[in-house]
Design a protein around this motif. Structure first.
Motif, PDB file in Angstrom:
ATOM      1  N   PRO A  54      12.869 -16.911 -12.664  1.00  0.00           N
ATOM      2  CA  PRO A  54      14.511 -16.323 -12.907  1.00  0.00           C
ATOM      3  C   PRO A  54      15.061 -15.418 -11.660  1.00  0.00           C
ATOM      4  N   PRO A  55      16.107 -15.763 -10.933  1.00  0.00           N
ATOM      5  CA  PRO A  55      16.447 -15.179  -9.628  1.00  0.00           C
ATOM      6  C   PRO A  55      16.865 -13.864 -10.114  1.00  0.00           C
ATOM      7  N   GLN A  56      17.142 -13.056  -9.070  1.00  0.00           N
ATOM      8  CA  GLN A  56      17.411 -11.639  -9.031  1.00  0.00           C
ATOM      9  C   GLN A  56      18.630 -11.476  -7.932  1.00  0.00           C
ATOM     10  N   SER A  57      19.778 -11.007  -8.678  1.00  0.00           N
ATOM     11  CA  SER A  57      20.903 -10.903  -7.691  1.00  0.00           C
ATOM     12  C   SER A  57      20.654  -9.886  -6.535  1.00  0.00           C
ATOM     13  N   ASP A  58      20.958 -10.125  -5.203  1.00  0.00           N
ATOM     14  CA  ASP A  58      20.531  -9.206  -4.176  1.00  0.00           C
ATOM     15  C   ASP A  58      21.553  -8.221  -4.090  1.00  0.00           C
ATOM     16  N   PHE A  59      22.662  -8.294  -4.556  1.00  0.00           N
ATOM     17  CA  PHE A  59      23.608  -7.070  -4.515  1.00  0.00           C
ATOM     18  C   PHE A  59      24.715  -7.381  -5.581  1.00  0.00           C
ATOM     19  N   PRO A  60      25.185  -6.188  -5.898  1.00  0.00           N
ATOM     20  CA  PRO A  60      26.309  -6.346  -6.875  1.00  0.00           C
ATOM     21  C   PRO A  60      27.567  -6.492  -6.050  1.00  0.00           C
ATOM     22  N   ARG A  61      28.075  -8.061  -6.631  1.00  0.00           N
ATOM     23  CA  ARG A  61      29.182  -8.512  -5.823  1.00  0.00           C
ATOM     24  C   ARG A  61      30.349  -8.440  -6.894  1.00  0.00           C
ATOM     25  N   ASN A  62      31.401  -8.001  -6.310  1.00  0.00           N
ATOM     26  CA  ASN A  62      32.631  -8.036  -7.147  1.00  0.00           C
ATOM     27  C   ASN A  62      33.594  -9.006  -6.713  1.00  0.00           C
ATOM     28  N   ARG A  63      32.821 -10.285  -6.712  1.00  0.00           N
ATOM     29  CA  ARG A  63      33.421 -11.645  -6.622  1.00  0.00           C
ATOM     30  C   ARG A  63      32.831 -12.793  -6.998  1.00  0.00           C
ATOM     31  N   LEU A  64      33.267 -13.930  -7.092  1.00  0.00           N
ATOM     32  CA  LEU A  64      32.493 -15.097  -7.358  1.00  0.00           C
ATOM     33  C   LEU A  64      31.483 -15.418  -6.258  1.00  0.00           C
ATOM     34  N   PRO A  65      30.420 -16.080  -6.446  1.00  0.00           N
ATOM     35  CA  PRO A  65      29.354 -16.531  -5.560  1.00  0.00           C
ATOM     36  C   PRO A  65      29.785 -17.651  -4.678  1.00  0.00           C
ATOM     37  N   THR A  66      29.118 -17.611  -3.305  1.00  0.00           N
ATOM     38  CA  THR A  66      29.361 -18.776  -2.690  1.00  0.00           C
ATOM     39  C   THR A  66      28.283 -19.903  -3.023  1.00  0.00           C
ATOM     40  N   LEU A  67      28.323 -21.152  -2.579  1.00  0.00           N
ATOM     41  CA  LEU A  67      27.436 -21.990  -2.774  1.00  0.00           C
ATOM     42  C   LEU A  67      26.180 -21.758  -2.134  1.00  0.00           C
ATOM     43  N   PHE A  68      26.244 -21.144  -0.945  1.00  0.00           N
ATOM     44  CA  PHE A  68      25.112 -20.673  -0.352  1.00  0.00           C
ATOM     45  C   PHE A  68      24.134 -19.747  -0.895  1.00  0.00           C
ATOM     46  N   GLU A  69      24.836 -18.914  -1.598  1.00  0.00           N
ATOM     47  CA  GLU A  69      24.238 -17.983  -2.232  1.00  0.00           C
ATOM     48  C   GLU A  69      23.536 -18.418  -3.535  1.00  0.00           C
ATOM     49  N   VAL A  70      24.175 -19.707  -4.246  1.00  0.00           N
ATOM     50  CA  VAL A  70      23.576 -20.327  -5.433  1.00  0.00           C
ATOM     51  C   VAL A  70      22.418 -21.079  -4.889  1.00  0.00           C
ATOM     52  N   LEU A  71      22.525 -21.905  -3.950  1.00  0.00           N
ATOM     53  CA  LEU A  71      21.454 -22.630  -3.399  1.00  0.00           C
ATOM     54  C   LEU A  71      20.246 -21.735  -2.984  1.00  0.00           C
ATOM     55  N   SER A  72      20.468 -20.347  -2.641  1.00  0.00           N
ATOM     56  CA  SER A  72      19.528 -19.509  -2.044  1.00  0.00           C
ATOM     57  C   SER A  72      18.817 -18.571  -3.137  1.00  0.00           C
ATOM     58  N   ARG A  73      19.223 -19.076  -4.383  1.00  0.00           N
ATOM     59  CA  ARG A  73      18.811 -18.377  -5.709  1.00  0.00           C
ATOM     60  C   ARG A  73      18.970 -17.144  -5.798  1.00  0.00           C
ATOM     61  N   ARG A  74      20.058 -16.389  -5.134  1.00  0.00           N
ATOM     62  CA  ARG A  74      20.718 -15.278  -5.141  1.00  0.00           C
ATOM     63  C   ARG A  74      21.595 -14.673  -6.129  1.00  0.00           C
ATOM     64  N   THR A  75      21.715 -15.801  -7.142  1.00  0.00           N
ATOM     65  CA  THR A  75      22.811 -15.696  -8.128  1.00  0.00           C
ATOM     66  C   THR A  75      22.032 -15.712  -9.652  1.00  0.00           C
ATOM     67  N   LEU A  76      22.787 -15.118 -10.590  1.00  0.00           N
ATOM     68  CA  LEU A  76      22.339 -15.397 -11.912  1.00  0.00           C
ATOM     69  C   LEU A  76      22.887 -16.207 -13.033  1.00  0.00           C
ATOM     70  N   PRO A  77      22.472 -16.586 -14.097  1.00  0.00           N
ATOM     71  CA  PRO A  77      23.321 -17.282 -15.051  1.00  0.00           C
ATOM     72  C   PRO A  77      24.424 -16.676 -15.476  1.00  0.00           C
ATOM     73  N   PRO A  78      25.609 -17.444 -15.432  1.00  0.00           N
ATOM     74  CA  PRO A  78      25.567 -18.857 -15.714  1.00  0.00           C
ATOM     75  C   PRO A  78      26.019 -19.514 -14.298  1.00  0.00           C
ATOM     76  N   VAL A  79      25.832 -19.026 -13.287  1.00  0.00           N
ATOM     77  CA  VAL A  79      26.269 -19.428 -12.002  1.00  0.00           C
ATOM     78  C   VAL A  79      25.028 -19.781 -10.983  1.00  0.00           C
ATOM     79  N   ASP A  80      23.874 -19.795 -11.656  1.00  0.00           N
ATOM     80  CA  ASP A  80      22.626 -19.957 -10.943  1.00  0.00           C
ATOM     81  C   ASP A  80      22.374 -21.482 -10.622  1.00  0.00           C
ATOM     82  N   LEU A  81      21.219 -21.537  -9.783  1.00  0.00           N
ATOM     83  CA  LEU A  81      20.899 -23.041  -9.143  1.00  0.00           C
ATOM     84  C   LEU A  81      20.666 -23.875 -10.323  1.00  0.00           C
ATOM     85  N   PHE A  82      19.882 -23.425 -11.422  1.00  0.00           N
ATOM     86  CA  PHE A  82      19.686 -24.327 -12.485  1.00  0.00           C
ATOM     87  C   PHE A  82      20.858 -24.758 -13.283  1.00  0.00           C
ATOM     88  N   SER A  83      21.764 -23.870 -13.279  1.00  0.00           N
ATOM     89  CA  SER A  83      23.125 -24.207 -13.992  1.00  0.00           C
ATOM     90  C   SER A  83      23.993 -25.351 -13.015  1.00  0.00           C
TER      91      SER A  83
END
Length: 363
Positions: free
Chosen positions: A10-39
């Protein structure tokens, strides 16, 4: 890359972001469900029908990691100490020493890399090209027979005093990885061929098959093209589905059907009760079909089940749910859920008041 979704811790978000993630962050496994790489993988497979592009990206990223691991281990072996090297090996050794410590940061498109990462990747690719030429040259073959310990091309053949674990990546593994990507995704008629501009495919094919290259720079143009295609064509729809809603199309259609049937049943029962001049107490039962109908239609309209969203669930396959862990997405969906519930309650109340309080008239 197998056809199944990537199985990773399971990935761990690397910083608290007050916005939607970018595709690069998703592919880098820096996001959490439901916007993670698995989803995103499930979305590309089931909704976008273009998971081969994502698999190509993941395989190229894995190839980059393989090259970094190989060069990192080789550099460690060289720095620990090797016997006298020939001139070509000394050049390779100089490149290795100039690389510095190669981090295992997630490989990404060139436009997101820092200058330091770009420089390291360029040096690594230059070393791998020289290393291949050294490995393939007749002089190098003779040298390996006479002095096995001087060859820099195959980590398993190095004799060092290092106490580090044995090398796990050989030079031929990198070559096999590059050829696998080419034969799986890029050649015409390949098993999982992806659509790329002909010039890109031709350049990669020529570099691998004719020039024998297998360094990561071979795939840079194709990787950037695929990234931009996913960012433009697939990622906005993924965010709409997973960050602004929590339902997938099959269950949305089911809710539409249930909502229409419930509304039809509610209107039919309402007119029957009115024209039979039933009491208002008996007409209170109309609340049931109208509430179900309005709730299902609102869920379909907003791609959101507000009750499930408020308890933190998001659907990724029909009737299978995962818990939302990305803080900003959860807050966003909670606000939208309250709005959807308010709209549902308002419309439902209007319909119930209209058909319950209207005077009856027996025909």
């Amino acid at each position: 890359m197998a056809d199944n979704a990537p199985a990773n811790p399971p990935p761990q978000s690397d910083f608290p972001r007050n916005r939607l993630p970018t595709l690069f962050e998703v592919l880098s496994r820096r996001t959490l469900p439901p916007v993670d790489l698995f989803s995103f993988y499930i979305y590309m497979r089931d909704q976008q029908r273009s998971v081969d592009y994502l698999d190509f990206w993941l395989d190229v990223a894995q190839h980059m990691s393989l090259c970094r691991h190989y060069v990192r281990e080789l550099r460690r072996s060289v720095l620990v100490g090797t016997p006298d090297l020939d001139r070509a090996s000394k050049r390779s050794s100089g490149i290795l020493e100039g690389l510095g410590d190669l981090s295992y940061s997630a490989p990404g498109p060139s436009m997101y890399a820092t200058e330091k990462e770009k420089d390291q990747d360029a040096r690594m690719s230059a070393f791998l090209r020289e290393d291949r030429e050294l490995h393939d040259s007749p002089a190098s073959s003779d040298a390996r027979q006479n002095r096995p310990s001087t060859n820099l091309s195959t980590p398993r053949e190095l004799n060092t005093d290092s106490t580090s674990p044995p090398h796990t990546v050989a030079r031929q593994d990198i070559r096999a990885s590059a050829e696998k990507i080419l034969y799986t995704f890029l050649l015409p008629g390949a098993e999982r061929e992806i659509t790329l501009p002909g010039s890109i495919t031709q350049d990669v094919t020529t570099a691998i098959e004719e020039f024998g290259r297998d360094d990561p720079e071979v795939f840079d143009v194709a990787k950037d093209y695929v990234f931009q295609a996913m960012e433009r064509d697939a990622f906005p729809g993924f965010l709409r589905m997973k960050a602004l809603g929590n339902l997938i199309p099959p269950t949305m259609v089911m809710r539409l059907i249930i909502g229409l049937v419930s509304m039809f049943g509610g209107f039919w029962a309402a007119f029957i009760l009115i024209f039979l001049d039933k009491s208002r107490m008996e007409r209170l039962w109309l609340i049931l079909p109208f509430t179900i109908g309005v709730y299902c239609l609102a869920s379909y309209q907003y791609c959101l089940d507000p009750i499930l969203a408020l308890i933190g669930l998001s659907e990724y396959t029909p009737f299978n749910f995962s818990r939302m862990r990305e803080p900003y997405v959860r807050k966003l969906l909670a606000r939208r859920s309250v709005m959807v519930l308010a709209v549902t309650a308002l419309v439902d109340a209007a319909l119930c008041v209209l058909f319950i309080l209207v005077p009856g008239k027996r025909l």
